[in-house]
Design a protein around this motif. Structure first.
Motif, PDB file in Angstrom:
ATOM      1  N   THR A  10     -19.694  18.497  77.650  1.00 53.99           N
ATOM      2  CA  THR A  10     -20.367  17.210  77.573  1.00 53.99           C
ATOM      3  C   THR A  10     -19.760  16.335  76.478  1.00 53.99           C
ATOM      4  O   THR A  10     -18.983  16.799  75.645  1.00 53.99           O
ATOM      5  N   THR A  11     -20.175  15.069  76.480  1.00 58.79           N
ATOM      6  CA  THR A  11     -19.645  14.136  75.478  1.00 58.79           C
ATOM      7  C   THR A  11     -20.289  14.319  74.116  1.00 58.79           C
ATOM      8  O   THR A  11     -19.831  13.734  73.136  1.00 58.79           O
ATOM      9  N   SER A  51     -16.450  10.501  74.136  1.00 57.83           N
ATOM     10  CA  SER A  51     -17.057  11.689  73.546  1.00 57.83           C
ATOM     11  C   SER A  51     -17.290  11.474  72.055  1.00 57.83           C
ATOM     12  O   SER A  51     -16.541  10.750  71.383  1.00 57.83           O
ATOM     13  N   GLU A  52     -18.336  12.104  71.541  1.00 58.79           N
ATOM     14  CA  GLU A  52     -18.545  12.108  70.101  1.00 58.79           C
ATOM     15  C   GLU A  52     -17.417  12.914  69.447  1.00 58.79           C
ATOM     16  O   GLU A  52     -16.889  13.854  70.059  1.00 58.79           O
ATOM     17  N   PRO A  53     -17.013  12.570  68.225  1.00 56.70           N
ATOM     18  CA  PRO A  53     -15.875  13.263  67.590  1.00 56.70           C
ATOM     19  C   PRO A  53     -16.028  14.777  67.555  1.00 56.70           C
ATOM     20  O   PRO A  53     -15.071  15.513  67.807  1.00 56.70           O
ATOM     21  N   ASN A  57     -13.501  17.483  69.504  1.00 58.62           N
ATOM     22  CA  ASN A  57     -12.784  18.560  68.817  1.00 58.62           C
ATOM     23  C   ASN A  57     -12.991  19.905  69.499  1.00 58.62           C
ATOM     24  O   ASN A  57     -12.140  20.797  69.407  1.00 58.62           O
ATOM     25  N   VAL A  58     -14.122  20.067  70.179  1.00 65.48           N
ATOM     26  CA  VAL A  58     -14.426  21.326  70.847  1.00 65.48           C
ATOM     27  C   VAL A  58     -13.709  21.439  72.180  1.00 65.48           C
ATOM     28  O   VAL A  58     -13.065  22.443  72.476  1.00 65.48           O
ATOM     29  N   HIS A  59     -13.796  20.399  73.034  1.00 66.09           N
ATOM     30  CA  HIS A  59     -13.235  20.515  74.389  1.00 66.09           C
ATOM     31  C   HIS A  59     -11.886  19.839  74.577  1.00 66.09           C
ATOM     32  O   HIS A  59     -11.138  20.183  75.497  1.00 66.09           O
ATOM     33  N   GLY A  60     -11.533  18.862  73.733  1.00 69.21           N
ATOM     34  CA  GLY A  60     -10.219  18.231  73.797  1.00 69.21           C
ATOM     35  C   GLY A  60      -9.989  17.336  74.989  1.00 69.21           C
ATOM     36  O   GLY A  60      -8.833  16.948  75.269  1.00 69.21           O
ATOM     37  N   LEU A  61     -11.033  16.964  75.711  1.00 71.31           N
ATOM     38  CA  LEU A  61     -10.888  16.130  76.910  1.00 71.31           C
ATOM     39  C   LEU A  61     -11.095  14.668  76.512  1.00 71.31           C
ATOM     40  O   LEU A  61     -12.213  14.212  76.296  1.00 71.31           O
ATOM     41  N   ALA A 150      -6.733  33.778  75.606  1.00 74.53           N
ATOM     42  CA  ALA A 150      -6.256  32.589  76.326  1.00 74.53           C
ATOM     43  C   ALA A 150      -7.114  31.366  76.048  1.00 74.53           C
ATOM     44  O   ALA A 150      -6.806  30.270  76.513  1.00 74.53           O
ATOM     45  N   ARG A 151      -8.178  31.525  75.278  1.00 76.47           N
ATOM     46  CA  ARG A 151      -9.125  30.431  75.050  1.00 76.47           C
ATOM     47  C   ARG A 151      -8.830  29.783  73.708  1.00 76.47           C
ATOM     48  O   ARG A 151      -9.188  30.297  72.662  1.00 76.47           O
ATOM     49  N   THR A 152      -8.154  28.618  73.743  1.00 77.48           N
ATOM     50  CA  THR A 152      -7.865  27.893  72.512  1.00 77.48           C
ATOM     51  C   THR A 152      -8.902  26.800  72.266  1.00 77.48           C
ATOM     52  O   THR A 152      -9.318  26.571  71.134  1.00 77.48           O
TER      53      THR A 152
END
Length: 247
Positions: A10-11, A51-53, A57-61, A150-152
């Motif tokens: 989510t955003t 997205s909120e900052p 930072n968590v999802h990078g989308l 594999a989860r960055t």
């Protein structure tokens, strides 16, 4: 039994602040067996806002990446058809269900409970199993030795795949060790279940028996001595040993 492991990105953290879903993934599991990747549901979504900052930072989308992706209204029918009638497995279910209910409400499509048979919250279950411990998805992966190398960044699809392994470990779902579900799908077919279990044992071979070494036995005895002293001679294992010796 058809279950869906589900996750969203989510955003932001609070749906009350007008945040939206920007990624949704749903991994199918039938009779505790994961379906092949082509049976999974995965979409990136244009949330129509930044997205909120902290969330970025968590999802990078980024907003730029999501700009040409479909809006939730364009994927909702495919999504609801995919999950219809299934039981959902979600880590921290109130978060994802809250966002999905919000998106459905915007379209006048009811609530998630209108479409699924139930919801399992693995975070709630983990807190009951491991009170006082960290029970994030990362912590559970470490606890159950699920490879998350594999989860960055957080991503809905990879988080679903990790959660599927964690859920099976949490519920001791090692069906493949005992029963071939294709050989006996009816839980009331006892003869079929017995035959399937026998066939699985034949494939697996005899279980190895490993005896404790002298050092391990000595360490175990020392541990029981300390335990017996701590409980003032009321150690259950010591009393069982005494009963066995006098029987």
């Amino acid at each position: 039994m058809r279950q869906i492991i589900l996750d969203t990105e989510t955003t932001g953290l609070r749906v009350e602040d007008g945040n939206r879903i920007l990624e949704i993934a749903a991994v199918e599991m039938v009779s505790r067996k994961l379906s092949p990747p082509e049976r999974h549901f995965h979409r990136h979504i244009n949330p129509e806002r930044d997205s909120e900052p902290g969330a970025l930072n968590v999802h990078g989308l980024t907003t730029e990446f999501l700009a040409d992706k479909p809006k939730f209204a364009a994927i909702v029918d495919d999504f609801l058809r995919f999950i219809e009638g299934a039981e959902l497995i979600i880590h921290n279910a109130p978060f994802d269900i809250g966002y999905l209910n919000m998106e459905l409400a915007k379209l006048g499509r009811g609530k998630m409970s209108d479409y699924v048979s139930g919801v399992i919250d693995t975070l709630r279950d983990a807190k009951e199993m491991f009170p006082g411990k960290r029970n994030s998805l990362d912590a559970l992966c470490d606890r159950f030795e699920v490879d998350r190398s594999a989860r960055t960044l957080h991503g809905a699809l990879i988080d679903c795949e990790l959660l599927a392994e964690v859920y099976l470990s949490m519920t001791r779902g090692q069906d493949s060790l005992l029963i071939d579900s294709t050989a006996a799908t009816d839980s009331h077919d006892l003869a079929g279940l017995a035959a399937a279990a026998s066939a699985a044992r034949d494939r697996r071979g005899a279980l190895k028996r490993v005896a404790a070494s002298e050092a391990e036995l000595a360490e175990h005895a020392a541990y029981l001595d300390a335990l017996d002293k701590a409980v003032k001679g009321q150690c259950l294992w010591r009393s069982l040993d005494t009963e066995a010796a006098t029987a």
